[in-house]
Design a protein around this motif. Structure first.
Motif, PDB file in Angstrom:
ATOM      1  N   UNK A 150     -17.164 -15.181 -35.713  1.00 32.26           N
ATOM      2  CA  UNK A 150     -17.392 -14.056 -36.610  1.00 32.26           C
ATOM      3  C   UNK A 150     -16.092 -13.672 -37.299  1.00 32.26           C
ATOM      4  N   UNK A 151     -16.230 -12.912 -38.373  1.00 33.54           N
ATOM      5  CA  UNK A 151     -15.074 -12.459 -39.142  1.00 33.54           C
ATOM      6  C   UNK A 151     -14.812 -11.000 -38.806  1.00 33.54           C
ATOM      7  N   UNK A 152     -13.570 -10.703 -38.476  1.00 27.44           N
ATOM      8  CA  UNK A 152     -13.200  -9.350 -38.085  1.00 27.44           C
ATOM      9  C   UNK A 152     -11.932  -8.907 -38.800  1.00 27.44           C
ATOM     10  N   UNK A 153     -11.898  -7.615 -39.129  1.00 26.33           N
ATOM     11  CA  UNK A 153     -10.638  -6.986 -39.509  1.00 26.33           C
ATOM     12  C   UNK A 153     -10.073  -6.356 -38.255  1.00 26.33           C
ATOM     13  N   UNK A 154      -8.880  -6.749 -37.848  1.00 23.38           N
ATOM     14  CA  UNK A 154      -8.248  -6.099 -36.706  1.00 23.38           C
ATOM     15  C   UNK A 154      -6.849  -5.649 -37.107  1.00 23.38           C
ATOM     16  N   UNK A 155      -6.533  -4.406 -36.736  1.00 26.23           N
ATOM     17  CA  UNK A 155      -5.238  -3.805 -37.042  1.00 26.23           C
ATOM     18  C   UNK A 155      -4.576  -3.353 -35.752  1.00 26.23           C
ATOM     19  N   UNK A 156      -3.241  -3.307 -35.767  1.00 27.35           N
ATOM     20  CA  UNK A 156      -2.473  -2.957 -34.575  1.00 27.35           C
ATOM     21  C   UNK A 156      -1.312  -2.063 -34.998  1.00 27.35           C
ATOM     22  N   UNK A 157      -1.207  -0.900 -34.360  1.00 31.12           N
ATOM     23  CA  UNK A 157      -0.152   0.053 -34.713  1.00 31.12           C
ATOM     24  C   UNK A 157       0.865   0.169 -33.588  1.00 31.12           C
ATOM     25  N   UNK A 158       2.095   0.465 -33.976  1.00 29.05           N
ATOM     26  CA  UNK A 158       3.219   0.607 -33.044  1.00 29.05           C
ATOM     27  C   UNK A 158       3.961   1.896 -33.414  1.00 29.05           C
ATOM     28  N   UNK A 159       4.180   2.766 -32.403  1.00 29.66           N
ATOM     29  CA  UNK A 159       4.813   4.064 -32.647  1.00 29.66           C
ATOM     30  C   UNK A 159       5.854   4.352 -31.583  1.00 29.66           C
ATOM     31  N   UNK A 160       6.685   5.377 -31.870  1.00 30.61           N
ATOM     32  CA  UNK A 160       7.801   5.692 -30.975  1.00 30.61           C
ATOM     33  C   UNK A 160       7.375   6.502 -29.762  1.00 30.61           C
ATOM     34  N   UNK A 161       6.198   7.139 -29.819  1.00 28.98           N
ATOM     35  CA  UNK A 161       5.784   7.995 -28.716  1.00 28.98           C
ATOM     36  C   UNK A 161       4.267   8.057 -28.647  1.00 28.98           C
ATOM     37  N   UNK A 162       3.767   8.590 -27.536  1.00 32.17           N
ATOM     38  CA  UNK A 162       2.319   8.762 -27.393  1.00 32.17           C
ATOM     39  C   UNK A 162       1.791   9.734 -28.443  1.00 32.17           C
ATOM     40  N   UNK A 163       2.547  10.799 -28.690  1.00 33.74           N
ATOM     41  CA  UNK A 163       2.124  11.782 -29.685  1.00 33.74           C
ATOM     42  C   UNK A 163       1.986  11.147 -31.063  1.00 33.74           C
TER      43      UNK A 163
ATOM     44  N   UNK B 212       1.628   7.967 -31.700  1.00 33.36           N
ATOM     45  CA  UNK B 212       0.573   6.944 -31.641  1.00 33.36           C
ATOM     46  C   UNK B 212      -0.801   7.578 -31.808  1.00 33.36           C
ATOM     47  N   UNK B 213      -1.005   8.756 -31.228  1.00 34.90           N
ATOM     48  CA  UNK B 213      -2.286   9.442 -31.382  1.00 34.90           C
ATOM     49  C   UNK B 213      -2.465   9.968 -32.806  1.00 34.90           C
ATOM     50  N   UNK B 214      -1.377  10.311 -33.479  1.00 31.12           N
ATOM     51  CA  UNK B 214      -1.471  10.684 -34.895  1.00 31.12           C
ATOM     52  C   UNK B 214      -1.968   9.494 -35.710  1.00 31.12           C
ATOM     53  N   UNK B 215      -1.405   8.319 -35.440  1.00 30.58           N
ATOM     54  CA  UNK B 215      -1.847   7.112 -36.131  1.00 30.58           C
ATOM     55  C   UNK B 215      -3.304   6.820 -35.824  1.00 30.58           C
ATOM     56  N   UNK B 216      -3.693   6.988 -34.556  1.00 29.28           N
ATOM     57  CA  UNK B 216      -5.085   6.777 -34.144  1.00 29.28           C
ATOM     58  C   UNK B 216      -6.021   7.647 -34.975  1.00 29.28           C
ATOM     59  N   UNK B 217      -5.668   8.925 -35.125  1.00 25.28           N
ATOM     60  CA  UNK B 217      -6.521   9.825 -35.895  1.00 25.28           C
ATOM     61  C   UNK B 217      -6.546   9.449 -37.374  1.00 25.28           C
ATOM     62  N   UNK B 218      -5.410   8.988 -37.906  1.00 26.41           N
ATOM     63  CA  UNK B 218      -5.379   8.531 -39.299  1.00 26.41           C
ATOM     64  C   UNK B 218      -6.287   7.332 -39.508  1.00 26.41           C
ATOM     65  N   UNK B 219      -6.283   6.427 -38.537  1.00 28.50           N
ATOM     66  CA  UNK B 219      -7.122   5.230 -38.657  1.00 28.50           C
ATOM     67  C   UNK B 219      -8.590   5.579 -38.499  1.00 28.50           C
ATOM     68  N   UNK B 220      -8.889   6.544 -37.646  1.00 22.50           N
ATOM     69  CA  UNK B 220     -10.283   6.974 -37.517  1.00 22.50           C
ATOM     70  C   UNK B 220     -10.780   7.550 -38.839  1.00 22.50           C
ATOM     71  N   UNK B 221      -9.932   8.303 -39.531  1.00 23.44           N
ATOM     72  CA  UNK B 221     -10.294   8.837 -40.842  1.00 23.44           C
ATOM     73  C   UNK B 221     -10.465   7.711 -41.863  1.00 23.44           C
ATOM     74  N   UNK B 222      -9.584   6.706 -41.800  1.00 23.92           N
ATOM     75  CA  UNK B 222      -9.698   5.564 -42.715  1.00 23.92           C
ATOM     76  C   UNK B 222     -11.016   4.831 -42.501  1.00 23.92           C
ATOM     77  N   UNK B 223     -11.436   4.719 -41.241  1.00 25.90           N
ATOM     78  CA  UNK B 223     -12.714   4.064 -40.944  1.00 25.90           C
ATOM     79  C   UNK B 223     -13.887   4.852 -41.519  1.00 25.90           C
ATOM     80  N   UNK B 224     -13.787   6.179 -41.442  1.00 26.30           N
ATOM     81  CA  UNK B 224     -14.848   6.994 -42.026  1.00 26.30           C
ATOM     82  C   UNK B 224     -14.941   6.743 -43.534  1.00 26.30           C
TER      83      UNK B 224
END
Length: 571
Positions: free
Chosen positions: A155-168, A170-182
């Motif tokens: 199958x064909x998939x889009x997969x992305x991977x983020x790298x951040x300096x802290x958990x805080x 990283x969770x900001x990036x997570x929320x940004x990506x969730x919005x991008x998915x919407x």
């Protein structure tokens, strides 16, 4: 594009192995053709749909600050040994050897590849945050591939991977990506829900799935009827409600004969008890080393294998067969119990913790223990939420809510990974004080082909596909009902050229076929707008336009049709 020059192969009958509507229609409409179980050719119409979805994904990923890369399909075992997943992942990981007998795998996902890449390049905190994505072919050796593109092996998939300096961060990036998915699924024109989910073999402890709502969906989604909590049924939590605990006195544990009674219902009826007075013991075998574990759950509940997998750090497992149950417990299936069980880890659902004087199997044919109790008669290694929640259960987030059930098709999932991969694979950087730190990660996947299939499950009728405009292979189809009338074909060609000049995707059916054939094929492939040109209407300098979704037709002058199409497409 002219139909006569395009490779479109429609069928009147659905293939015998197509179980769901999207599979049937994608084959009939000439979008895909089967090569082997779970492996398909994408024909030109199908490929155009995939490219439309990919374009939307790329635009939104780029807007969210991600950068596109392309990673290899084949990866060496060393990377997967580093992460610890070579043995854990299970048989879905297709393993192979090269001519030098070195081990490789075909990528089912690319955490190892991307983490190794970044580990070799990352030096300073100034290089973070970093978000890399690809659109790539994957392979998972599904035990039972089915439903066309919804559960294929390749199958064909889009997969992305983020790298951040802290958990805080990283969770900001997570929320940004969730919005991008919407934004991605909004632009695709799909009805969907974002729900809490388990991370499975990917790992991590925070995850959301994007589920396209469809009655044919494989997944059950549970949502509270009082608050906004929603989750995949395997993830959903429940407020504990004790059942049948009428006494604190521990009664004498004793064996009773239960002839030919193996199911919870049969045993409960035989002993004149309710099913919630029983505790089931289920034996699972881990694929990585063929070891067994035992799981205890109340008799009226079912195990969530997804929650169990999370408890076991993503290990894949399956229910033990009769031979294995006999070997592990000493008794046949239907009579397994925790008392006297040795050499095996014993886990229990939280609902069992407060139970007293319950019934369990005795690991002997046609025998159960009654008045069994925790700690006195056996010990549990660990309690956890292992129950699969059901419609009508209490919501854990509010006091009034009950779960409602929906069906969904998972088309995307976002994960917060923390340092699950970055620690063992050495993704480190120097912070502003020169101190070495480990990067925090997230990963984000979208099934491109599955999104197309889910769109069909949600958008079809008895005649064929009804594509949402953003992912349709063409925006407009022109039906030239000429049958020897050259004037009709010439006018169709003029309209085609004018629309094409305005940047509109147009397919012109220029075949020398009957109107009936052309109308059926147009409905089957599901292009959103159809322009119909026939000799009689053209004699009046008129054409018809038809909206595929509603079936409504309008008669317009030849001079107005191009402007009208531009108007409806931009509405």
């Amino acid at each position: 594009m002219k139909w006569s020059q395009f490779f479109i192969q429609t069928l009147r009958e659905a293939p015998s192995d197509a179980e769901v509507v999207s599979h049937q229609l994608m084959v009939r409409a000439g979008f895909i053709r089967k090569v082997a179980a779970g492996i398909y050719n994408y024909l030109p119409l199908g490929l155009r749909v995939l490219r439309k979805i990919e374009d939307i994904i790329r635009e939104e990923m780029n807007a969210a600050g991600a950068t596109e890369v392309l990673l290899p399909i084949i990866m060496p075992r060393e990377l997967w040994d580093q992460s610890g997943r070579w043995k854990v992942y299970g048989k879905e990981l297709l393993r192979l050897k090269d001519r030098h007998e070195r081990d490789y795998c075909v990528g089912p996902t690319h955490e190892e590849a991307i983490t190794s890449l970044v580990a070799g390049e990352l030096r300073s905190y100034r290089q973070l945050p970093l978000n890399l994505y690809q659109i790539q072919t994957k392979f998972r050796d599904e035990i039972r591939p089915r439903f066309g593109l919804m559960r294929g092996r390749e199958f064909i998939m889009k997969d992305a991977y983020s790298f951040d300096v802290s958990e805080e961060k990283a969770m900001e990036t997570y929320r940004q990506m969730e919005k991008a998915y919407r934004r991605i699924f909004d632009r695709c024109g799909l009805q969907y829900r974002s729900v809490e989910a388990l991370s499975g073999a990917i790992g991590g402890n925070v995850s959301h799935e994007f589920q396209v709502l469809a009655s044919s969906g494989e997944d059950e989604i549970l949502s509270c009827d009082h608050c906004d909590y929603a989750a995949n049924a395997d993830k959903a939590q429940v407020r504990s409600e004790a059942q049948g605990q009428k006494t604190s006195e521990l009664l004498v544990c004793e064996k009773v004969t239960t002839p030919q009674k193996t199911s919870v219902e049969e045993v409960a009826q035989f002993l004149n008890l309710k099913p919630y007075h029983l505790v089931k013991t289920l034996i699972y075998v881990l694929e990585q080393d063929q070891s067994a574990v035992a799981v205890l759950i109340r008799g009226d509940h079912e195990v969530s294998e997804g929650k169990l997998q999370s408890l076991l750090n993503g290990a894949t497992m399956q229910l033990a067969d009769e031979k294995t149950v006999q070997k592990v417990t000493g008794g046949p299936c239907g009579y397994s119990g925790p008392i006297g069980l040795k050499g095996i880890s014993l886990y229990a659902d939280e609902s069992v913790r407060s139970m007293k004087n319950f019934v369990v199997g005795a690991n002997e044919a046609e025998v159960h223990w009654v008045n069994a109790n925790l700690d006195r008669d056996f010990k549990v290694e660990r309690f956890a939420d292992l129950r699969r929640v059901q419609k009508g259960d209490s919501c854990p987030r509010c006091e009034k809510g009950r779960y409602q059930s929906h069906r969904g098709i998972e088309v995307g999932q976002v994960f917060y990974l923390g340092t699950k991969y970055s620690t063992p694979m050495g993704v480190r950087f120097l912070d502003e004080n020169g101190k070495e730190k480990t990067a925090f990660m997230g990963c984000y996947g979208i099934g491109v082909g599955r999104t197309a299939a889910a769109a069909i499950e949600q958008n079809h009728d008895e005649h064929g596909i009804i594509w949402p405009l953003p992912m349709a292979p063409f925006s407009v189809e022109i039906l030239s009902l000429h049958k020897g009338e050259d004037e009709v074909l010439r006018e169709a060609q003029k309209i085609y050229e004018k629309l094409t000049e305005k940047g509109i995707d147009v397919l012109i059916d220029d075949r020398n076929e009957s109107p009936g054939v052309k109308f059926k094929d147009a409905d089957l492939i599901g292009i959103p707008w159809v322009i119909i040109i026939g000799a009689k209407s053209l004699a009046r300098q008129e054409v018809e336009i038809k909206e595929r979704r509603t079936g409504q037709k309008q008669t317009l002058s030849v001079k107005m049709v191009v402007d009208k199409i531009v108007e409806v497409l931009n509405a």
